[in-house]
Design a protein around this motif. Structure first.
Motif, PDB file in Angstrom:
ATOM      1  N   GLU A   6       0.829  -1.202   0.000  1.00  0.00           N
ATOM      2  CA  GLU A   6       0.000   0.000   0.000  1.00  0.00           C
ATOM      3  C   GLU A   6       0.865   1.254   0.000  1.00  0.00           C
ATOM      4  O   GLU A   6       0.634   2.192  -0.769  1.00  0.00           O
ATOM      5  CB  GLU A   6      -0.931  -0.019   1.210  1.00  0.00           C
ATOM      6  CG  GLU A   6      -1.893   1.120   1.253  1.00  0.00           C
ATOM      7  CD  GLU A   6      -2.839   1.051   2.440  1.00  0.00           C
ATOM      8  OE1 GLU A   6      -3.770   1.865   2.470  1.00  0.00           O
ATOM      9  OE2 GLU A   6      -2.651   0.194   3.335  1.00  0.00           O
ATOM     10  N   ARG A  50     -11.740   2.354  -1.306  1.00  0.00           N
ATOM     11  CA  ARG A  50     -11.384   2.905   0.004  1.00  0.00           C
ATOM     12  C   ARG A  50     -11.222   4.426  -0.038  1.00  0.00           C
ATOM     13  O   ARG A  50     -10.985   5.046   0.994  1.00  0.00           O
ATOM     14  CB  ARG A  50     -10.101   2.243   0.507  1.00  0.00           C
ATOM     15  CG  ARG A  50     -10.317   0.773   0.833  1.00  0.00           C
ATOM     16  CD  ARG A  50      -9.038   0.037   1.163  1.00  0.00           C
ATOM     17  NE  ARG A  50      -8.274   0.708   2.198  1.00  0.00           N
ATOM     18  CZ  ARG A  50      -6.940   0.608   2.301  1.00  0.00           C
ATOM     19  NH1 ARG A  50      -6.248  -0.115   1.449  1.00  0.00           N
ATOM     20  NH2 ARG A  50      -6.316   1.238   3.282  1.00  0.00           N
ATOM     21  N   LEU A  52      -8.819   6.124  -1.510  1.00  0.00           N
ATOM     22  CA  LEU A  52      -7.423   6.552  -1.433  1.00  0.00           C
ATOM     23  C   LEU A  52      -6.897   7.105  -2.749  1.00  0.00           C
ATOM     24  O   LEU A  52      -5.917   7.848  -2.759  1.00  0.00           O
ATOM     25  CB  LEU A  52      -6.542   5.380  -0.977  1.00  0.00           C
ATOM     26  CG  LEU A  52      -6.899   4.787   0.385  1.00  0.00           C
ATOM     27  CD1 LEU A  52      -6.014   3.587   0.693  1.00  0.00           C
ATOM     28  CD2 LEU A  52      -6.816   5.831   1.486  1.00  0.00           C
ATOM     29  N   ARG A 115      -3.367   8.902   4.325  1.00  0.00           N
ATOM     30  CA  ARG A 115      -2.993   7.510   4.565  1.00  0.00           C
ATOM     31  C   ARG A 115      -1.508   7.296   4.297  1.00  0.00           C
ATOM     32  O   ARG A 115      -0.816   6.623   5.066  1.00  0.00           O
ATOM     33  CB  ARG A 115      -3.841   6.569   3.700  1.00  0.00           C
ATOM     34  CG  ARG A 115      -3.470   5.124   3.805  1.00  0.00           C
ATOM     35  CD  ARG A 115      -3.769   4.552   5.174  1.00  0.00           C
ATOM     36  NE  ARG A 115      -3.437   3.136   5.197  1.00  0.00           N
ATOM     37  CZ  ARG A 115      -3.016   2.483   6.258  1.00  0.00           C
ATOM     38  NH1 ARG A 115      -2.916   3.105   7.425  1.00  0.00           N
ATOM     39  NH2 ARG A 115      -2.726   1.204   6.187  1.00  0.00           N
ATOM     40  N   THR A 118       0.496   8.638   7.170  1.00  0.00           N
ATOM     41  CA  THR A 118       0.423   7.718   8.303  1.00  0.00           C
ATOM     42  C   THR A 118       1.326   6.519   8.095  1.00  0.00           C
ATOM     43  O   THR A 118       2.069   6.119   9.009  1.00  0.00           O
ATOM     44  CB  THR A 118      -1.040   7.237   8.512  1.00  0.00           C
ATOM     45  OG1 THR A 118      -1.850   8.374   8.797  1.00  0.00           O
ATOM     46  CG2 THR A 118      -1.141   6.233   9.636  1.00  0.00           C
TER      47      THR A 118
END
Length: 123
Positions: A6, A50, A52, A115, A118
């Protein structure tokens, strides 16, 4: 999808809009089993669902990018079967055609940017 995959995908998309082959290359390099175009499409769909990434294509004049404002099913159908004269992974005569198809480009959404931040902070 594991965090390493990811993060690698989101980081690459952060640098530049990513075509289908970019996804396929990264997924293949970080997955121990052979990866099919269908597997790659499933990863794209997961990130898209999602929130993203956003999906679209190069503008008609090849200058800039046009976001697709379509449901996920329509976007994934375009990627599979082709759109605007560009081949999809199911309509490509061979894998080598996926290296140059511009059927889709992905960009990070604001949620994707958060994301990625993070993931980088926990790596």
């Amino acid at each position: 999808m594991n965090a390493e995959l990811e993060m690698e995908l989101l980081a690459d998309i952060d640098d530049e809009w990513m075509p289908f082959w970019g996804f396929h290359t990264i997924v293949s390099s970080l997955t121990p089993e052979p990866v099919s175009p269908e597997d790659t499409a499933a990863v794209i769909e997961s990130l898209f669902r999602r929130g993203l990434i956003t999906l679209g294509e190069l503008a008609w004049n090849d200058v800039g990018w046009e976001r697709w404002d379509v449901p996920v099913e329509v976007a994934m159908n375009r990627i599979a079967h082709g759109h605007n004269g560009k081949c999809g992974y199911l309509s490509a005569p061979g894998l080598e055609h996926l290296m140059t198809t511009e059927v889709v480009r992905a960009d990070l959404s604001p949620l994707g940017e958060r994301r990625l931040a993070t993931l980088r902070s926990t790596a």
